[in-house]
Design an enzyme around this catalytic site. Structure first.
Site, PDB file in Angstrom:
ATOM      1  N   ILE A  86       0.847  -1.193   0.000  1.00 11.04           N
ATOM      2  CA  ILE A  86       0.000   0.000   0.000  1.00 11.04           C
ATOM      3  C   ILE A  86       0.883   1.244   0.000  1.00 11.04           C
ATOM      4  O   ILE A  86       1.842   1.341   0.777  1.00 11.04           O
ATOM      5  CB  ILE A  86      -0.914   0.005   1.236  1.00 11.04           C
ATOM      6  CG1 ILE A  86      -1.788  -1.256   1.239  1.00 11.04           C
ATOM      7  CG2 ILE A  86      -1.795   1.252   1.251  1.00 11.04           C
ATOM      8  CD1 ILE A  86      -2.546  -1.457   2.534  1.00 11.04           C
ATOM      9  N   CYS A  87       0.533   2.185  -0.861  1.00  8.78           N
ATOM     10  CA  CYS A  87       1.308   3.419  -0.957  1.00  8.78           C
ATOM     11  C   CYS A  87       0.866   4.411   0.111  1.00  8.78           C
ATOM     12  O   CYS A  87      -0.250   4.933   0.077  1.00  8.78           O
ATOM     13  CB  CYS A  87       1.132   4.025  -2.354  1.00  8.78           C
ATOM     14  SG  CYS A  87       2.017   5.582  -2.580  1.00  8.78           S
ATOM     15  N   LEU A  88       1.740   4.651   1.078  1.00 11.41           N
ATOM     16  CA  LEU A  88       1.512   5.635   2.138  1.00 11.41           C
ATOM     17  C   LEU A  88       2.762   6.470   2.323  1.00 11.41           C
ATOM     18  O   LEU A  88       3.868   6.040   1.989  1.00 11.41           O
ATOM     19  CB  LEU A  88       1.197   4.932   3.466  1.00 11.41           C
ATOM     20  CG  LEU A  88      -0.132   4.179   3.604  1.00 11.41           C
ATOM     21  CD1 LEU A  88      -0.142   3.460   4.939  1.00 11.41           C
ATOM     22  CD2 LEU A  88      -1.298   5.142   3.517  1.00 11.41           C
ATOM     23  N   THR A 121      -4.774   5.670  -4.511  1.00 12.82           N
ATOM     24  CA  THR A 121      -3.336   5.526  -4.336  1.00 12.82           C
ATOM     25  C   THR A 121      -2.924   4.177  -4.905  1.00 12.82           C
ATOM     26  O   THR A 121      -3.773   3.343  -5.233  1.00 12.82           O
ATOM     27  CB  THR A 121      -2.934   5.623  -2.855  1.00 12.82           C
ATOM     28  OG1 THR A 121      -1.512   5.616  -2.747  1.00 12.82           O
ATOM     29  CG2 THR A 121      -3.485   4.442  -2.061  1.00 12.82           C
ATOM     30  N   THR A 122      -1.652   3.953  -5.032  1.00 12.01           N
ATOM     31  CA  THR A 122      -1.176   2.655  -5.503  1.00 12.01           C
ATOM     32  C   THR A 122      -1.602   1.569  -4.515  1.00 12.01           C
ATOM     33  O   THR A 122      -1.344   1.678  -3.322  1.00 12.01           O
ATOM     34  CB  THR A 122       0.359   2.656  -5.631  1.00 12.01           C
ATOM     35  OG1 THR A 122       0.755   3.702  -6.514  1.00 12.01           O
ATOM     36  CG2 THR A 122       0.857   1.320  -6.154  1.00 12.01           C
TER      37      THR A 122
END
Length: 243
Positions: A86-88, A121-122
């Site tokens: 997860i993109c964070l 997001t990704t």
């Protein structure tokens, strides 16, 4: 191989989480690898994720806390693709924005907050509220299929067992209630049938009574019959008196 500073930091964070648990967040390291943590996020009330339990993993680099971890989610949730990073800003997608002061609790709190948002997001997906609610309802059952989940989070396994018992009791109660609602209908039908039979009997009795009354009305009174017999007797006796 994890660096000594990394191990020391993660052990410290685990003790802190045990001492002061974070609301809606549970996280524990793997028994065999301090760099691999497993977490459960509890869906917040008032959101499509309410009642959901979302299981995932955090993979820390040996250089932690100076480098960010990778984060994935295992439970189908309707917000993130499962088994995909997860993109964070707190993940290894953005090492340039990583802050060594961030901890496991702050990472997961940020993930939970971002989960409630709809920003793309990704690794994110776009689903309906109804789909998120459906996945939330089935999340605990899905998680309990995992051997690792059952070992690390026995309290959620117990919670799932309690849910199953409650659902079975509710189903049994609903069946009993439905059957009880059918009984009055059967009893009412029986009463109506008995009433119908009673009315028929009463009708027959009334007809018989009327018939007897009519017969009585048509029959000659007794004194008239007696008078007629007497007259006939006198008439028959007249010839004998003349002899």
């Amino acid at each position: 191989m994890a660096e000594k500073a990394c191990i020391k930091r993660l052990q410290k964070e685990y003790r802190a989480l045990c001492k002061e648990p974070v609301s809606h967040v549970v996280a524990r390291p793997s028994p065999n690898d301090i760099l691999e943590w497993h977490y459960v996020l509890e869906g917040s009330e008032g959101t499509p994720f309410a009642g959901g339990f979302y299981y995932g993993k955090i993979k820390f680099p040996p250089e932690y806390p100076y480098k960010p971890p990778g984060i994935t989610m295992t439970t189908p949730n309707g917000r993130f693709v499962t088994q995909k990073k997860i993109c964070l800003s707190m993940s290894d997608f953005h090492p340039e924005s990583w802050n060594p002061m961030w901890s496991v609790s702050s990472i997961l709190t940020g993930l939970l907050s971002f989960m409630m948002d709809n920003s793309p997001t990704t690794g994110s997906v776009n689903t309906s509220v109804a789909e998120k609610q459906r996945l939330a309802k089935s999340s605990l059952a899905f998680n309990c299929k995992s051997v690792t989940f059952r070992k690390l989070f026995p309290e959620y396994v117990e919670k799932y067992s309690q849910q199953q018992v409650a659902e079975e009791e509710a189903a049994t109660q609903q069946t009993t209630t439905s059957e009880n609602q059918d009984f009055p209908q059967k009893d009412n039908a029986k009463v109506e049938s008995e009433k119908s039979v009673g009315l028929k009997k009463e009708s027959i009795q009334e007809v018989g009574l009327k018939e007897r009354r009519r017969n009585k009305k048509e029959a000659l009174p007794g004194w008239i019959v007696l008078l007629l017999v007497s007259i006939v007797g006198v008439v028959m006796a007249l010839p004998l008196l003349q002899l």
